[in-house]
Every structure is written in structure tokens, then in C-alpha cells.
Design a protein around this motif. Structure first.
Motif, mmCIF file in Angstrom:
data_model
loop_
_atom_site.group_PDB
_atom_site.id
_atom_site.type_symbol
_atom_site.label_atom_id
_atom_site.label_comp_id
_atom_site.label_asym_id
_atom_site.label_seq_id
_atom_site.Cartn_x
_atom_site.Cartn_y
_atom_site.Cartn_z
ATOM 1 N N SER A 1 1.282 -9.731 4.181
ATOM 2 C CA SER A 1 1.271 -8.884 5.154
ATOM 3 C C SER A 1 -0.265 -7.844 4.799
ATOM 4 O O SER A 1 -0.892 -7.522 5.565
ATOM 5 C CB SER A 1 2.011 -7.990 5.401
ATOM 6 N N ARG A 2 -0.493 -7.848 3.469
ATOM 7 C CA ARG A 2 -1.847 -7.150 3.213
ATOM 8 C C ARG A 2 -2.883 -8.056 3.506
ATOM 9 O O ARG A 2 -4.006 -7.436 4.215
ATOM 10 C CB ARG A 2 -1.844 -7.253 1.692
ATOM 11 N N THR A 3 -3.107 -9.365 3.509
ATOM 12 C CA THR A 3 -4.065 -10.466 3.866
ATOM 13 C C THR A 3 -4.294 -10.259 5.604
ATOM 14 O O THR A 3 -5.313 -10.176 6.226
ATOM 15 C CB THR A 3 -3.953 -11.831 3.598
ATOM 16 N N LYS A 4 -3.113 -10.119 6.166
ATOM 17 C CA LYS A 4 -2.824 -10.079 7.759
ATOM 18 C C LYS A 4 -3.433 -8.847 8.153
ATOM 19 O O LYS A 4 -4.285 -8.835 9.159
ATOM 20 C CB LYS A 4 -1.598 -10.246 8.245
ATOM 21 N N LEU A 5 -3.464 -7.694 7.644
ATOM 22 C CA LEU A 5 -3.708 -6.269 7.899
ATOM 23 C C LEU A 5 -5.149 -6.308 7.627
ATOM 24 O O LEU A 5 -6.281 -5.921 8.581
ATOM 25 C CB LEU A 5 -3.052 -5.414 6.897
ATOM 26 N N ILE A 6 -5.553 -7.208 6.481
ATOM 27 C CA ILE A 6 -7.151 -6.904 6.252
ATOM 28 C C ILE A 6 -7.994 -7.829 7.358
ATOM 29 O O ILE A 6 -9.022 -7.474 7.687
ATOM 30 C CB ILE A 6 -7.379 -7.550 4.809
ATOM 31 N N ASN A 7 -7.394 -9.073 7.668
ATOM 32 C CA ASN A 7 -8.130 -9.873 8.755
ATOM 33 C C ASN A 7 -8.084 -9.202 9.962
ATOM 34 O O ASN A 7 -9.047 -9.308 10.703
ATOM 35 C CB ASN A 7 -7.157 -11.199 8.997
ATOM 36 N N GLY A 8 -7.048 -8.489 10.251
ATOM 37 C CA GLY A 8 -6.864 -7.619 11.679
ATOM 38 C C GLY A 8 -8.072 -6.715 11.615
ATOM 39 O O GLY A 8 -8.678 -6.655 12.754
ATOM 40 N N HIS B 1 -0.213 -1.363 -5.208
ATOM 41 C CA HIS B 1 -0.408 -2.162 -3.891
ATOM 42 C C HIS B 1 -1.704 -1.506 -3.226
ATOM 43 O O HIS B 1 -2.398 -2.228 -2.694
ATOM 44 C CB HIS B 1 0.775 -1.795 -2.987
ATOM 45 N N LEU B 2 -2.051 -0.063 -3.148
ATOM 46 C CA LEU B 2 -2.950 0.520 -2.438
ATOM 47 C C LEU B 2 -4.387 -0.167 -3.144
ATOM 48 O O LEU B 2 -5.329 -0.204 -2.515
ATOM 49 C CB LEU B 2 -3.091 1.603 -2.446
ATOM 50 N N THR B 3 -4.416 -0.062 -4.373
ATOM 51 C CA THR B 3 -5.737 -0.447 -5.302
ATOM 52 C C THR B 3 -6.010 -2.170 -4.673
ATOM 53 O O THR B 3 -7.169 -2.318 -4.635
ATOM 54 C CB THR B 3 -5.275 -0.482 -6.826
ATOM 55 N N ALA B 4 -4.831 -2.814 -4.879
ATOM 56 C CA ALA B 4 -5.041 -4.261 -4.281
ATOM 57 C C ALA B 4 -5.639 -4.356 -3.005
ATOM 58 O O ALA B 4 -6.470 -5.294 -2.885
ATOM 59 C CB ALA B 4 -3.582 -4.836 -4.429
ATOM 60 N N PHE B 5 -5.112 -3.573 -2.028
ATOM 61 C CA PHE B 5 -5.605 -3.592 -0.747
ATOM 62 C C PHE B 5 -6.923 -3.197 -0.680
ATOM 63 O O PHE B 5 -8.130 -3.833 -0.002
ATOM 64 C CB PHE B 5 -4.480 -2.701 0.227
ATOM 65 N N THR B 6 -7.345 -2.160 -1.335
ATOM 66 C CA THR B 6 -8.751 -1.524 -1.412
ATOM 67 C C THR B 6 -9.672 -2.430 -1.856
ATOM 68 O O THR B 6 -10.837 -2.697 -1.475
ATOM 69 C CB THR B 6 -8.625 -0.217 -2.050
ATOM 70 N N ARG B 7 -9.306 -3.260 -3.028
ATOM 71 C CA ARG B 7 -10.159 -4.092 -3.939
ATOM 72 C C ARG B 7 -10.664 -5.537 -2.903
ATOM 73 O O ARG B 7 -11.635 -5.564 -2.795
ATOM 74 C CB ARG B 7 -9.419 -4.389 -5.019
ATOM 75 N N SER B 8 -9.391 -5.830 -2.090
ATOM 76 C CA SER B 8 -9.724 -7.036 -1.351
ATOM 77 C C SER B 8 -10.454 -6.744 -0.125
ATOM 78 O O SER B 8 -11.557 -7.472 0.165
ATOM 79 C CB SER B 8 -8.263 -7.629 -0.815
ATOM 80 N N LEU B 9 -10.222 -5.787 0.517
ATOM 81 C CA LEU B 9 -10.983 -5.235 1.564
ATOM 82 C C LEU B 9 -12.131 -4.564 1.387
ATOM 83 O O LEU B 9 -13.319 -4.997 2.263
ATOM 84 C CB LEU B 9 -10.171 -3.878 2.342
#
Length: 401
Positions: A149-156, A184-192
């Protein structure tokens, strides 16, 4: 304001180049006129002294959040470095939701108007309330909790950035409440961040002030991994809404001593972890909080429209209750506080509530930021003029014996 920055930079470069070549011509002509014989060169190669480095400061940012229902024609983009359009809403499965066609229409109009003024437009994801009702926290928390879901959010989000010609994304997760949330927020931030920066786009993050407005103590119920901030361009500190700390007290909305504690906390944190304080952006409110909770908040514009003299106050009686807010003098003190502590600029919540004209808090901050920038560059300019005078009286090259 932006044109003056450009003109100063161009002038700066011409003075440097002119000084560089005049130094060479002056040295060579003096040698010829005096018929001075240079000593024979040794077998070693000549060593060139490096030209002096031009030191320039970048103008501090002035970032304004604007809600998706605001008329894009009412915003003065010329004084802002960034507009943050609020909000896109994350669904639990990682889908990205917008508030209908009207929000998209406003976003597109805002991009066109802002880009004409060289103002960047970013899209905020999150916020306090969710489009489907209630707090956004549970939706955001779930969306970033697993890689799928994290990847889906980033792609969107990236799809919207590219389709709408945006300049970046702002993360507004209010607020990580556990170590797991922070991870989880750190992982999301790093990828985005990695994807945005590869496309020359920006990433900012809105953060809780982390300071209790009454006790002045650090709030431990909101958790961030400090390493996360290395992946973002700006950290927008929400240094307001202190009225909810302890028993409701409108006077604690955002008083100056509260802000001093906030600035000290974040400056110390970034220094400790070796993160540039220029990423830090101090947020200020342009709304007024009523002592009577049964009455709605008032915009700063409404306060000024009621009486222009209110611009120099932080408290006013209106609509049968007393309102607390930040007037011009307090905003000036806060801007000076941030800039003097090495912060990268100021942030406004929310642009649609600001007054227009000379009492506009946006204008007050923009003027102080411009004056600070010009003052710093004038200092560097005077240093380089002095250097060029010295360089004009000696050769640039020496031979080692």
C-alpha cells in the motif's frame, strides 16, 4: 521580490568577473611599463592560485498552505516561494483521493498562476481530517504500514505530480504516535524522496511542534525518527494550536514564548544529528482562536476588517468573545527569531485567512526575508570588492623555486 534577487545575483557575477580580469591586466601592464625581468622559470610547473570563491546566500523560503476550496485568484503568489495545496487524502489501501473536480480545477488554476510568478506548487497529503470523515490518522497509518500500500500511495502521488506539473509533495501525517508509526513514516519518506529528487522535485514534511504550550516540556506522545529529516527539503513546524494543551485556553494558540521553546527544541535536535537547520521552516497562524468554544475561529482578515488597528494587537474582543491571534509585531519577532537561529524560512497556515494590503502577515514576512537576504549579500559583495582591490596589485601566478 524575486526579480530583485535575480538582479543582485547578476550584478554580483559581473563585479567578480570584472575584478578578476582587471587584476590580470593591471599586473601585466605594470610589468611591461617597468621593464621588470622575471627570474628564469624552474623545471617545476607553475602553480595557479585559485580564484576567490563567491559566497552567496539563498533567499529564505516563504511557504503558504492553501485549502482546496480557495479561489486561486485571491492569492498573491509574488511574495511566496512555495504554495502547498491542501489536501490529497490517503485511503487505507494506498489510493489517493481528491475532493472532487472542483479541487482539481482549483489546483490546475493555482499551478498556472503560481508558475507565472516563479512560485512552486506542492501537494499536501494527509491533514487532520479525512475526506471520508474523522481523523486522517488511521487512514494514513494503514496506508504506509506495508510495502504494497505504501508503494501504491507513492505511485499515486507521483502520477498527480507529473500530470499536474507540480513541484513536489508535502507529507502531513498528523501524527505518528508509536515507534512503529515513526518507522513506517521514515520508510515512506525515504522512498518518496528518492523518486521525487530523481525528477528534480521537492519533498517537505509538516511536523507537530513537539513542545507543550503550558509546561514547555517536550511532548513524547508524538514520535519521529530524526534520520527521516535528512530525506526532505523542508520541515514545516506547526508552531500553533497550543490552545489544546491541557485545559482549553485560546491564549495558548501561539504566543511568542511558546515559539521560542519550539525553535530551541528543533534547532538543538538538528544540530545534534548533524542536519542542516536551513531545512527548518517556522509555521505561524493567520487565524484567531476564540475563548468561547461555541464560536468559530476567525480569520486574521476578519480581525483586520473589523478594525485595522487590530493589526498591532494579539487579542481583541469581537462577536461577543475574546480572540487570540498573532498580529504584525509578533509575526515580526517570530520571523527574526527563526532567521537569527539559522532557519530556512517561514510557513503560513492558511493563506486564505490572511488580510490583504499593508496589514497582510504574508507581506510582513516577505519583506523581512527579502531585507535579510539583501543584507547578507551586500556583506559578501563588500568583501569581494575588497579582495579585488588587493588582487589588482599583484600577479595571479607565482613560480615555485
Amino acid at each position: 521580490m524575486k526579480k530583485r534577487f535575480l538582479l543582485l545575483t547578476i550584478t554580483f557575477i559581473f563585479i567578480f568577473i570584472g575584478g578578476f580580469f582587471s587584476g590580470i591586466f593591471y599586473s601585466n601592464s605594470n610589468i611591461e611599463q617597468r621593464n621588470i625581468q622575471l627570474a628564469p622559470k624552474s623545471g617545476k610547473q607553475p602553480k595557479q592560485k585559485p580564484a576567490p570563491k563567491i559566497e552567496q546566500t539563498q533567499p529564505n523560503v516563504l511557504i503558504g498552505y492553501v485549502q482546496d476550496f480557495r479561489d486561486p485568484a485571491t492569492i498573491d503568489y509574488s511574495k511566496l516561494s512555495h504554495i502547498i495545496f491542501s489536501f490529497a487524502h490517503p485511503a487505507k489501501d494506498g489510493s489517493v483521493l481528491m475532493n472532487g473536480e472542483s479541487a482539481l480545477s482549483n489546483l490546475r488554476a493555482m499551478v498556472q498562476k503560481a508558475h507565472k510568478q516563479d512560485t512552486k506548487v506542492m501537494l499536501a497529503v494527509g491533514g487532520w481530517y479525512h475526506l471520508h470523515g474523522g481523523e486522517s490518522y488511521n487512514y494514513f497509518k494503514t496506508a504506509i504500514a506495508n510495502s504494497s500500500s505504501r508503494t501504491k500511495l507513492i505511485n499515486g502521488l507521483m502520477e498527480i505530480v507529473e500530470r499536474e506539473n507540480l513541484d513536489g509533495i508535502d507529507i502531513d501525517f498528523e501524527h505518528p504516535r508509536t515507534e512503529e508509526d515513526a518507522k513506517h513514516l521514515t520508510a515512506f519518506t525515504r522512498s518518496l524522496s528518492s523518486i521525487l529528487h530523481s525528477k528534480n522535485k521537492e519533498l517537505s514534511i509538516a511536523v507537530y511542534s513537539k513542545i507543550h504550550s503550558v509546561s514547555g516540556e517536550v511532548v513524547t506522545s508524538v514520535i519521529y525518527e530524526p534520520t527521516m529529516f535528512k530525506h526532505v527539503d523542508h520541515v514545516n513546524i506547526m508552531a500553533y494550536d497550543g490552545q489544546w494543551d491541557g485545559e482549553y485556553n485560546a491564549a495558548n494558540l501561539s504566543p511568542y514564548p511558546f515559539t521560542e521553546n519550539i525553535v530551541n527544541y528543533w534547532a538543538t535536535l538538528f544540530e545534534k544529528h548533524g542536519i542542516s537547520k536551513e531545512k527548518l521552516v517556522l509555521g505561524v497562524p493567520v487565524y484567531a482562536q476564540p475563548e468561547n468554544l461555541s464560536i468559530n475561529q476567525a480569520s486574521y482578515a476578519a480581525i483586520i476588517n473589523n478594525d485595522p488597528k487590530n493589526a498591532m494587537r494579539d487579542r481583541v474582543e469581537m462577536n461577543g468573545t475574546i480572540y487570540h491571534y498573532n498580529g504584525v509585531a509578533t509575526i515580526q519577532k517570530k520571523t527574526k527569531l527563526a532567521l537569527d537561529n539559522g532557519f530556512g524560512g517561514m510557513m503560513i497556515w492558511e493563506l486564505g485567512q490572511d488580510a490583504h494590503g499593508e496589514d497582510s502577515l504574508t507581506s510582513v514576512m516577505a519583506k523581512m526575508i527579502e531585507e535579510k537576504h539583501l543584507e547578507e549579500n551586500q556583506f559578501f559583495l563588500s568583501k569581494h570588492i575588497e579582495r579585488q582591490k588587493l588582487l589588482g596589485n599583484r600577479q595571479f601566478f607565482v613560480y615555485l623555486v
